[in-house]
Design an enzyme around this catalytic site. Structure first.
Site, PDB file in Angstrom:
ATOM      1  N   LEU A 133       0.820  -1.205   0.000  1.00  0.00           N
ATOM      2  CA  LEU A 133       0.000   0.000   0.000  1.00  0.00           C
ATOM      3  C   LEU A 133       0.858   1.262   0.000  1.00  0.00           C
ATOM      4  O   LEU A 133       0.704   2.126  -0.854  1.00  0.00           O
ATOM      5  CB  LEU A 133      -0.933  -0.009   1.218  1.00  0.00           C
ATOM      6  CG  LEU A 133      -1.763   1.254   1.472  1.00  0.00           C
ATOM      7  CD1 LEU A 133      -2.679   1.553   0.281  1.00  0.00           C
ATOM      8  CD2 LEU A 133      -2.575   1.120   2.755  1.00  0.00           C
ATOM      9  N   GLY A 139       3.893   7.924   2.380  1.00  0.00           N
ATOM     10  CA  GLY A 139       4.006   7.684   3.811  1.00  0.00           C
ATOM     11  C   GLY A 139       2.638   7.476   4.447  1.00  0.00           C
ATOM     12  O   GLY A 139       1.856   6.635   4.014  1.00  0.00           O
ATOM     13  N   GLU A 373       0.368   0.192  11.308  1.00  0.00           N
ATOM     14  CA  GLU A 373      -1.095   0.374  11.337  1.00  0.00           C
ATOM     15  C   GLU A 373      -1.487   1.839  11.524  1.00  0.00           C
ATOM     16  O   GLU A 373      -2.557   2.132  12.047  1.00  0.00           O
ATOM     17  CB  GLU A 373      -1.726  -0.482  12.438  1.00  0.00           C
ATOM     18  CG  GLU A 373      -1.535  -1.975  12.265  1.00  0.00           C
ATOM     19  CD  GLU A 373      -2.287  -2.523  11.056  1.00  0.00           C
ATOM     20  OE1 GLU A 373      -3.420  -2.100  10.806  1.00  0.00           O
ATOM     21  OE2 GLU A 373      -1.721  -3.387  10.368  1.00  0.00           O
ATOM     22  N   THR A 375       0.637   5.783  12.232  1.00  0.00           N
ATOM     23  CA  THR A 375       1.423   6.385  13.305  1.00  0.00           C
ATOM     24  C   THR A 375       0.528   6.952  14.394  1.00  0.00           C
ATOM     25  O   THR A 375      -0.681   7.158  14.204  1.00  0.00           O
ATOM     26  CB  THR A 375       2.300   7.516  12.756  1.00  0.00           C
ATOM     27  OG1 THR A 375       1.437   8.553  12.244  1.00  0.00           O
ATOM     28  CG2 THR A 375       3.214   7.031  11.644  1.00  0.00           C
TER      29      THR A 375
END
Length: 390
Positions: A133, A139, A373, A375
């Site tokens: 992904l 990011g 999962e 930040t």
């Protein structure tokens, strides 16, 4: 019976948890004794053995339906198993439970053919997957996609682009690849595809080693051609990956929270045991107020985090899967684990800092939990929006 407040919520699934811990002590602890003292990532073949053995015992994918090979456990029981794995201190225990991605998109959105070919082997522990992904220039803004999926006249798709920080890519059997669909029928939007890792146009680029020795990879999509059947969810899945991703992230975040709760509890136990034994200036160091401040403050935070995670898991079992609940639990538990491990290391001093000590590894490992999962900053954004602040 523990005097901890959170034990009130643990009694209903105690038999499952005790059975899992018996498996850990009986089979995994002896295996982990053979690992190097550096506390790095266990070898892939050993992780595969643990995964398959746990699946045969019914623990690995406990919340998956029985008709798929799971045990049909309530999600609360799964959360308690992850807490127990973290609390055990056994480096192999986390690999005995399904990963932190929660219910696979294939469980909720997969076609019958995708469930049969890909999901069932996952549940049985016979296969692993990775999620492609994140992109180099995105990011945390994971769905800001430059990777494209172009529909061809024959109905198949061609995927082009790069993915980065892909966990498990070096050992996965297939990948869930998310790209922006661009077809000739007005289709547009993030779309998930199932791609076999042995595809000749899919290759691993740069490899990275994380602080706690986990391997992350870059995936290069060099005109990867896949059939129409590769779209997760079939035709209805085109452009739907954003909604599906948010749907599947909540349980994954609660699983991370649960593991963090267990790790924090284990670190606290190490700190308390050391403070009771270590002597300085004629006293056990646990008698000094600064040490007590570290440990008592840690216990308060651990109990609060565990109660929050378990409460959110109970809501999931009741049909409430609010993203802000999972975000709040993941934020609280991961940041708590970082603080508790740090305090326990302070109690141990140089003893806990030496390579090979459990706290030295945990000090590196738990920092990752505030990143995977989503930040901590992303979790705050989710909670803030739910509060009407953004």
């Amino acid at each position: 019976m523990s005097t901890a407040p959170s034990s009130v919520l643990e009694t209903e699934h105690r038999e499952i948890t005790e059975a899992f811990m018996s498996f850990v002590r009986r089979e995994l602890v002896p295996l982990s004794a053979e690992l190097p003292e550096t506390w790095g990532m266990p070898p892939a073949d050993l992780r595969a053995h643990v995964r398959k053995r746990s699946a045969r015992l019914g623990f690995y994918a406990g919340d998956y339906p029985e008709e798929l090979g799971g045990s049909g456990m309530p999600f609360t029981a799964v959360v308690l198993l992850h807490q127990a794995a973290g609390r055990s201190g056994c480096p192999l225990a986390p690999y005995a439970l399904a990963g932190s991605d929660g219910p696979s998109p294939l469980l909720r959105q997969g076609t019958p053919e995708q469930v049969e070919r890909y999901l069932k082997p996952l549940v049985r522990g016979e296969a692993t997957r990775c999620l492609a992904l994140t992109e180099p220039n995105a990011g945390s803004d994971a769905f800001h996609l430059t990777s494209t999926a172009t529909r061809q006249p024959a109905g198949d798709w061609v995927l082009t682009g790069r993915k980065t920080f892909v966990s498990n890519a070096g050992h996965a059997d297939f990948a869930i690849v998310v790209a922006r669909a661009a077809g000739g029928n007005g289709e547009d939007g993030p779309t998930a595809f199932v791609v076999d890792m042995d595809h000749p146009r899919l290759r691993i680029g740069q490899r990275y080693d994380g602080m706690s020795c986990e391997e992350l990879c870059e995936l290069v999509l060099d005109d990867v051609r896949v059939p129409a059947e590769a779209v997760v969810g079939g035709e209805e899945g085109i452009g739907a990956a954003l909604g599906h991703g948010i749907d599947s992230l909540s349980r994954g975040r609660l699983v991370v929270a649960a593991m963090c709760d267990g790790i924090a509890e284990y670190a606290l136990e190490l700190g308390v045991a050391y403070a009771r034994e270590r002597r300085a200036f004629g006293e056990r160091i646990g008698a000094y107020q600064h040490v007590q401040e570290h440990l008592v403050g840690s216990r308060a935070e651990v109990e609060a985090a565990k109660l929050l995670t378990l409460a959110c898991a109970r809501l999931v079992d009741g049909g409430v899967e609010a993203p802000e609940n999972a975000a709040l639990a993941k934020l609280t538990s991961s940041e708590t684990a970082v603080r508790v491990v740090d305090r326990s290391l302070r109690v141990h001093g140089a003893t806990g800092w030496v390579r090979g000590h459990p706290l030295e590894f945990l000090y590196r490992y738990v920092r990752m939990m505030t990143i995977i999962e989503g930040t901590s900053e992303i979790q705050k954004v989710i909670v803030a929006r739910a509060m009407g602040l953004g």
